[in-house]
Scaffold this motif. Structure first.
Motif, mmCIF file in Angstrom:
data_model
loop_
_atom_site.group_PDB
_atom_site.id
_atom_site.type_symbol
_atom_site.label_atom_id
_atom_site.label_comp_id
_atom_site.label_asym_id
_atom_site.label_seq_id
_atom_site.Cartn_x
_atom_site.Cartn_y
_atom_site.Cartn_z
ATOM 1 N N GLN A 160 0.859 -1.188 0.000
ATOM 2 C CA GLN A 160 0.000 0.000 0.000
ATOM 3 C C GLN A 160 0.894 1.236 0.000
ATOM 4 N N PRO A 161 1.505 1.569 -1.128
ATOM 5 C CA PRO A 161 2.419 2.725 -1.157
ATOM 6 C C PRO A 161 1.726 4.011 -0.722
ATOM 7 N N GLY A 162 2.375 4.741 0.165
ATOM 8 C CA GLY A 162 1.823 5.999 0.654
ATOM 9 C C GLY A 162 0.869 5.860 1.819
ATOM 10 N N GLU A 163 0.733 4.661 2.349
ATOM 11 C CA GLU A 163 -0.185 4.446 3.474
ATOM 12 C C GLU A 163 0.504 4.734 4.803
ATOM 13 N N ILE A 164 -0.200 5.460 5.662
ATOM 14 C CA ILE A 164 0.208 5.648 7.060
ATOM 15 C C ILE A 164 -0.930 5.106 7.914
ATOM 16 N N ALA A 165 -0.640 4.118 8.733
ATOM 17 C CA ALA A 165 -1.676 3.417 9.485
ATOM 18 C C ALA A 165 -1.206 3.159 10.913
ATOM 19 N N GLY A 166 -2.151 2.738 11.733
ATOM 20 C CA GLY A 166 -1.879 2.397 13.126
ATOM 21 C C GLY A 166 -2.329 0.983 13.416
ATOM 22 N N HIS A 167 -3.107 0.822 14.485
ATOM 23 C CA HIS A 167 -3.829 -0.400 14.829
ATOM 24 C C HIS A 167 -2.961 -1.510 15.407
ATOM 25 N N LEU A 168 -1.817 -1.790 14.784
ATOM 26 C CA LEU A 168 -1.045 -2.966 15.173
ATOM 27 C C LEU A 168 -0.052 -2.715 16.306
ATOM 28 N N HIS A 169 0.124 -1.467 16.709
ATOM 29 C CA HIS A 169 1.023 -1.152 17.838
ATOM 30 C C HIS A 169 2.410 -1.777 17.645
ATOM 31 N N PRO A 170 3.116 -1.469 16.559
ATOM 32 C CA PRO A 170 4.383 -2.148 16.296
ATOM 33 C C PRO A 170 5.421 -1.937 17.406
ATOM 34 N N ALA A 171 6.179 -2.995 17.663
ATOM 35 C CA ALA A 171 7.245 -2.966 18.663
ATOM 36 C C ALA A 171 8.370 -3.872 18.173
ATOM 37 N N ALA A 172 9.552 -3.688 18.731
ATOM 38 C CA ALA A 172 10.705 -4.481 18.307
ATOM 39 C C ALA A 172 11.656 -4.658 19.479
ATOM 40 N N ILE A 173 12.500 -5.684 19.367
ATOM 41 C CA ILE A 173 13.485 -6.004 20.404
ATOM 42 C C ILE A 173 14.884 -5.886 19.805
ATOM 43 N N VAL A 174 15.740 -5.202 20.525
ATOM 44 C CA VAL A 174 17.153 -5.142 20.140
ATOM 45 C C VAL A 174 17.982 -5.643 21.318
ATOM 46 N N THR A 175 19.135 -6.203 20.982
ATOM 47 C CA THR A 175 20.049 -6.700 22.006
ATOM 48 C C THR A 175 21.379 -5.975 21.879
ATOM 49 N N ARG A 176 21.848 -5.440 22.991
ATOM 50 C CA ARG A 176 23.128 -4.751 23.015
ATOM 51 C C ARG A 176 23.838 -5.104 24.317
ATOM 52 N N ARG A 177 25.088 -5.511 24.186
ATOM 53 C CA ARG A 177 25.885 -5.900 25.349
ATOM 54 C C ARG A 177 25.144 -6.941 26.186
ATOM 55 N N GLU A 178 24.561 -7.926 25.485
ATOM 56 C CA GLU A 178 23.867 -9.055 26.089
ATOM 57 C C GLU A 178 22.618 -8.657 26.870
ATOM 58 N N LYS A 179 22.116 -7.464 26.616
ATOM 59 C CA LYS A 179 20.886 -7.009 27.256
ATOM 60 C C LYS A 179 19.853 -6.703 26.188
ATOM 61 N N SER A 180 18.669 -7.282 26.329
ATOM 62 C CA SER A 180 17.596 -7.079 25.364
ATOM 63 C C SER A 180 16.637 -6.008 25.849
ATOM 64 N N VAL A 181 16.219 -5.160 24.921
ATOM 65 C CA VAL A 181 15.292 -4.079 25.234
ATOM 66 C C VAL A 181 14.165 -4.107 24.203
ATOM 67 N N ARG A 182 12.940 -3.996 24.670
ATOM 68 C CA ARG A 182 11.775 -3.972 23.793
ATOM 69 C C ARG A 182 11.168 -2.573 23.821
ATOM 70 N N ARG A 183 10.887 -2.032 22.645
ATOM 71 C CA ARG A 183 10.352 -0.680 22.558
ATOM 72 C C ARG A 183 9.278 -0.611 21.468
ATOM 73 N N LEU A 194 3.909 2.308 9.589
ATOM 74 C CA LEU A 194 3.041 1.976 10.719
ATOM 75 C C LEU A 194 3.445 2.821 11.915
ATOM 76 N N MET A 195 2.432 3.409 12.556
ATOM 77 C CA MET A 195 2.657 4.277 13.704
ATOM 78 C C MET A 195 2.733 3.475 14.997
ATOM 79 N N PRO A 196 3.571 3.911 15.956
ATOM 80 C CA PRO A 196 3.523 3.311 17.288
ATOM 81 C C PRO A 196 2.258 3.755 18.016
ATOM 82 N N ALA A 197 1.794 2.929 18.939
ATOM 83 C CA ALA A 197 0.685 3.339 19.797
ATOM 84 C C ALA A 197 1.151 4.459 20.715
#
Length: 241
Positions: A160-183, A194-197
């Motif tokens: 859907q080129p050009g679409e800006i949407a919400g609903h799904l509350h996207p989040a991701a996990i990264v690991t740095r120095r053996e510590k994981s953070v979810r944001r 996709l927009m964050p909640a």
């Protein structure tokens, strides 16, 4: 990141670095507070505020702390002060249920009226609030096409080129120095975003979840994770999960 604590910070503490990207060739600026600025349109976009969530749960006999609406609106107000947009779009699920707008206390309605004064305000209907924003300044719509972009609550299927949407509350996990953070994160492959909640008591759905399947060109997908004072941009292939 505790968004309730964030709402209590000073403006200086919240003046984080902005990140620029593009959606379908249109410049977009990401604010670490969770708002999207589209300078060419003089527009600020927020999504999934879930106002009056605590009240909605209380009506069902489940207790949540009652400060969610005040904290969320405080963050919206600070975004508006920072960017002074002519247009504000709330991209659906502004309220946690379909009676939240009608039952919201007058003090919060006044906060919204103050923010909306002198601006266009567009309330996109969501699955939680399909009837729109009852009795509030601005207009309600199912979707909006403006400036080469399409704004809707739920992302459409497939590309859907050009679409800006919400609903799904996207989040991701990264690991740095053996510590994981979810944001919570903005998620974009340059074609759609996709927009964050934005609500302070909302959860998140990992970008690896099956609901995200087919939405992005994953080799081009970048997760822009929200930190307290900056955004951390990580390519999908470097995420954990």
């Amino acid at each position: 990141m505790n968004r309730v604590a964030l709402s209590r910070g000073t403006e200086t503490e919240l003046a984080g670095a902005l990140v620029e990207t593009e959606v379908a060739g249109i410049r977009a600026v990401l604010d670490p507070m969770g708002g999207l600025l589209l300078p060419a349109l003089d527009m600020l976009v927020v999504s999934d505020l879930h106002l009056e969530k605590g009240s909605a749960f209380a009506r069902r006999g489940m207790m949540l702390p009652p400060y969610d609406t005040l904290a969320t609106l405080t963050l919206v107000a600070r975004l508006i002060v920072r960017h002074d947009p002519k247009i504000v779009v709330s991209l659906g699920d502004t309220f946690h249920d379909r009676v939240g707008a009608a039952l919201m206390p007058p003090a919060f309605r006044e906060m919204i009226a103050d923010m909306a004064r002198g601006r266009e305000w567009i309330w996109i209907a969501g699955n939680h609030d399909p009837d729109g924003a009852f009795g509030l300044p601005g207009i309600s719509a199912d979707s909006l096409c403006h400036g080469g972009l399409t704004f809707r609550h739920e992302p459409g299927p497939g590309p859907q080129p050009g679409e800006i949407a919400g609903h799904l509350h996207p989040a991701a996990i990264v690991t740095r120095r053996e510590k994981s953070v979810r944001r919570a994160c903005f998620a974009t492959d340059g074609a759609r975003l996709l927009m964050p909640a934005f609500g302070v008591t909302t959860g998140g759905l990992d970008l690896n979840h099956r609901a995200m399947t087919g939405l992005f060109n994953r080799p081009s997908l970048i997760a822009h994770l929200l930190g307290r004072d900056r955004i951390y941009s990580v390519r999908y292939g470097n995420l954990r999960g």
